[in-house]
Design an enzyme around this catalytic site. Structure first.
Site, PDB file in Angstrom:
ATOM      1  N   TYR A 204       0.841  -1.195   0.000  1.00 14.52           N
ATOM      2  CA  TYR A 204       0.000   0.000   0.000  1.00 14.52           C
ATOM      3  C   TYR A 204       0.877   1.246   0.000  1.00 14.52           C
ATOM      4  O   TYR A 204       1.871   1.322   0.729  1.00 14.52           O
ATOM      5  CB  TYR A 204      -0.905  -0.045   1.235  1.00 14.52           C
ATOM      6  CG  TYR A 204      -1.509   1.267   1.675  1.00 14.52           C
ATOM      7  CD1 TYR A 204      -2.306   2.020   0.822  1.00 14.52           C
ATOM      8  CD2 TYR A 204      -1.304   1.746   2.971  1.00 14.52           C
ATOM      9  CE1 TYR A 204      -2.868   3.218   1.239  1.00 14.52           C
ATOM     10  CE2 TYR A 204      -1.867   2.932   3.402  1.00 14.52           C
ATOM     11  CZ  TYR A 204      -2.643   3.670   2.529  1.00 14.52           C
ATOM     12  OH  TYR A 204      -3.193   4.850   2.947  1.00 14.52           O
TER      13      TYR A 204
ATOM     14  N   GLU B 135     -10.979   4.777   5.289  1.00 12.18           N
ATOM     15  CA  GLU B 135     -10.743   5.733   4.210  1.00 12.18           C
ATOM     16  C   GLU B 135     -12.051   6.230   3.584  1.00 12.18           C
ATOM     17  O   GLU B 135     -12.052   7.209   2.844  1.00 12.18           O
ATOM     18  CB  GLU B 135      -9.867   5.099   3.121  1.00 12.18           C
ATOM     19  CG  GLU B 135      -8.446   4.800   3.579  1.00 12.18           C
ATOM     20  CD  GLU B 135      -7.703   6.065   3.969  1.00 12.18           C
ATOM     21  OE1 GLU B 135      -7.458   6.906   3.106  1.00 12.18           O
ATOM     22  OE2 GLU B 135      -7.389   6.211   5.163  1.00 12.18           O
TER      23      GLU B 135
END
Length: 499
Positions: free
Chosen positions: A330, A405
């Site tokens: 990520y 998120e």
């Protein structure tokens, strides 16, 4: 060995290193190509520092040469797999959101298929024709879905319908820039694709540009039209939240019809339901009977040949070692660069080093639920780059990160190509702001900016980058003092923001 462009080689290399980050490619070559049902499948022979693999395009996948020593059988398996992969429930649900634009998406797929077969001038012009047909299908579907005017022009008058539809969708002076941007996007796609259909000097790059322009125009236009057709407000009329999600259900008075309505995730408000699909109409491409399973197996007998009755028994492969699934890689570029903050969401995360995302610029303009600006890697064409940190984490924790998120409510998944601190390119996961969640007037709260600075300091991001893109950004005080204190407590006493 077949000829391959540098772009093809780089694409295959990036794909392989994304799929197998623990292996290093030492040699690769395109060895075969075959077109089946308008889809081209290129076969690549990949040598790594440990073993060899096939990478086959057209629904790109990779296959171990230990399991598929025979290239022809690997290709046969791949083509069959691509034809039989079932549509997931998630994909089917996403499809509901674009009805009644199925014909448009089908034509868009035709453009993609034409691109895979484009090798000469006539092919490039054919791509232009298909792009033009897609844009006309878009306007046609919009005309069928709603009554936009009492004095409709000819059905195929693309420019006139563009004016009518988007003047109706985005009226008033306050929408002038939005309206203009959408019209300009559609006009650019229309003008370029019409030119391409007759251009005697057209190249593959022109066809690729027409494909990209058409995709962008269709996506932007469909988003605006569907929001209007389905009665989706810009914000919840009850609490003002912009976090709205589609809910699906059935109405007992209209059996067999699937309905959709917007629902606020922050309160109990729901909008007006509209029918989106007749569940009894239409048939899937592949019909299945009997029990279906999502189980998978790994072959233990190498496919060196098709065995016939009476042939000697082929020895199975040695038992393969198994273990936990490979970690996801990520790219964090905002507050998640702070390991302390990220480990709240993903306890397994481990930093792998600094990486750079070219063609993007760091902005604090993603609209947050708390009304402040959060970080976004905004695509640009002016040579800027975003510097961030690579982390690996257990894929079981990805859902937690998605929720944190706000995927689908401001941020979206993205697979991007970054350059790590060793100079290697690799595809990784990141999150980018949705276009409708961007507001350049926003400022970050000071505690959020401090998290970003903390991550920069922790991982040693370049001082000039930090000064220009983080420290120079004006921040606002969080009016919620309790939240401000809570977030600053997470930073700890070790971090002291630069003045």
């Amino acid at each position: 060995m077949l000829k391959a462009t540098e772009a093809e080689i780089e694409t295959v290399r990036e794909y392989f290193e994304w799929q197998a980050p623990d292996l290093q490619v030492v040699f690769l070559q395109k060895v075969y190509s075959e077109a089946v049902l308008n889809t081209r499948h290129d076969v690549w022979d990949i040598h790594t520092n440990k073993d060899r693999w096939w990478v086959i395009t057209g629904g790109t996948n990779l296959y171990s040469q230990a399991q598929f020593p025979n290239m022809d059988l690997a290709l046969t398996f791949h083509i069959g797999l691509m034809l039989r992969i079932p549509r997931t429930e998630e994909q089917q649900e996403n499809d509901l959101r674009v009805l009644p634009f199925e014909p448009v998406l089908e034509k868009m797929e035709d453009v993609g298929a034409a691109m895979t077969q484009a090798h000469n001038l006539a092919d490039y012009q054919a791509v232009g024709v298909r792009c033009r047909e897609t844009l006309l299908a878009l306007i046609g579907a919009a005309q069928d879905a709603a009554a936009w005017t009492d004095a409709p022009p000819q059905r195929a008058n693309f420019r006139a319908w563009t004016e009518i539809i988007f003047n109706a969708l985005l009226p008033s002076e306050s929408n002038k820039e939005r309206r203009g941007a959408i019209k300009q996007t559609l006009e650019s796609a229309w003008t370029f694709t019409n030119w391409l259909t007759h251009a005697k000097s057209a190249t593959w790059l022109d066809a690729d540009m027409a494909h990209a322009l058409t995709q962008q125009a269709v996506q932007i236009a469909m988003t605006q039209i569907l929001r209007a057709l389905r009665g989706v407000p810009e914000a919840c009329p009850q609490c003002g939240s912009s976090y709205l999600e589609p809910e699906h259900g059935e109405n007992s008075s209209a059996p067999g019809v699937l309905w959709e309505r917007p629902a606020c995730t922050d309160c109990d408000w729901t909008g007006r339901p509209v029918p989106v699909l007749d569940t009894e109409a239409g048939r899937p491409i592949i019909m299945r009977e009997g029990e279906q399973t999502h189980e998978h197996s790994i072959m233990t007998v190498p496919l060196r040949m098709i065995a016939k009755p009476g042939d000697p028994v082929i020895a199975p492969l040695q038992a393969m070692e198994t273990g936990p699934p490979e970690h996801v890689v990520y790219f964090a570029y905002g507050s998640n660069m702070s390991t302390v903050r990220l480990r709240e969401r993903m306890p397994s995360c481990e930093p792998l080093g600094i990486a750079t995302l070219p063609g993007h610029a760091l902005r604090f303009h993603k609209r947050s639920k708390d009304k402040s600006g959060k970080c976004n890697a905004f695509a640009t064409d002016d040579g800027q780059s975003v510097v961030g940190v690579l982390f690996s984490f257990d894929p079981a924790e990805r859902a937690t990160l998605d929720r944190a998120e706000g995927v689908g409510n401001g941020y979206e998944h993205a697979t991007v190509t970054v350059i790590n601190d060793e100079g290697r390119r690799r595809k990784v996961l990141t999150y980018l702001a949705s276009p409708d969640a961007i507001d350049d007037a926003l400022k970050p709260y000071s505690w959020y900016k401090d998290f970003v600075l903390s991550g920069c300091a922790e991982h040693g991001l370049p001082a000039d980058y930090v000064a220009a893109y983080v420290q120079a950004v004006a921040a606002a005080s969080d009016p919620d003092t309790t939240r401000d204190a809570r977030e600053r407590a997470k930073l700890g006493a070790t971090f002291s923001p630069a003045s």
